[in-house]
Motif scaffolding. Sequence first.
Motif: not given
Length: 240
Positions: A109-111, A117-118, A122-125
Motif C-alpha cells: 500500500x505504501x509503495x 495511487x490514492x 490504491x486499494x484495488x491495486x
Amino acid sequence: MDPLEHEHTTEAIAERIAASNHNYIRDFIYGGVDGAVTTFAVVSGVAGAELSTKIVLILGFANLAADGFSMAASNFLGTRAEIDDYKRIEKIEYRHIELAPEGEREEVRQIYREKGFEGEELEKAVELITADKDRWVKTMLADEYGLPSEIRSPWLAAASTFSAFVICGLVPLLPYLFGAGSSFVVACIMTGFTFFLIGSFKSRWSTHSWFRSGLETLFVGALAAGLAYAVGVLLKGIAG
C-alpha cells in the motif's frame, strides 16, 4: 533517424514484453576493454624494457589465459552471489507473507501510494497484487529491494567476459605473432583502433555520441599502456 527506438504495434509490444530482459553487453564490453588494456600493457612494458619478441608472446598469452580466466571466474562468482542474494530475499518475503500478511499488504500500500495511487484505486491495486503470492513477492523484490525482475545466467556472464577478453586481448599480440615489421608500432595502431571500436560500440547504450565514446575508451587504454611502457623503461634502467 526515427526518434522512436521500437514499434508500438500490439504485436511488437507483446513480443518485447515476452522476450528475455537479460543483457550481457556490459560483461562483453568489460571483458573486451580489460583484455585489450592488460595485454597491451604487457606488450608496452616489454617493449619499454626492450625485451625479445619471444618474451612478448609468452607474457602476452599467459596474460590472455590467466587474467581472462580470472575475470570470467570473478564475474561468474559475482553473478552467482547476486542470484543467491535474490533467492535469500525471495524466501524471506514468502515467509513474511505467511507470518505477517497484513504488514506486507501495508508495505504494498505504501509503495503504491508513493507511485501516486490514492483511495479506491490504491486499494484495488493492493488487492490485485496481493491476490497472487508470486506476483506479490516479485512486487516486493522490485519495489522494496530494487532487484531485477529476472536473474542473469552466471555462465553466460562469464562466457561473455572471457570471449571478449580473448578476442580483444589477442589484437596487440598479432603483429608479434606474424612477425610484422615495427611490431610495437603496428600493435599500437591496431590496439588503439580496437579501443575506439569498443567505445563506439558502447555508445549504443549511452547518451554520448559514438565518436566521443570511442575517444574516451581510447584515452583510458592509451593511459594504461603509457604507464606500463614507463614502468618497462624504468625497470630496464634499474636492471641496467
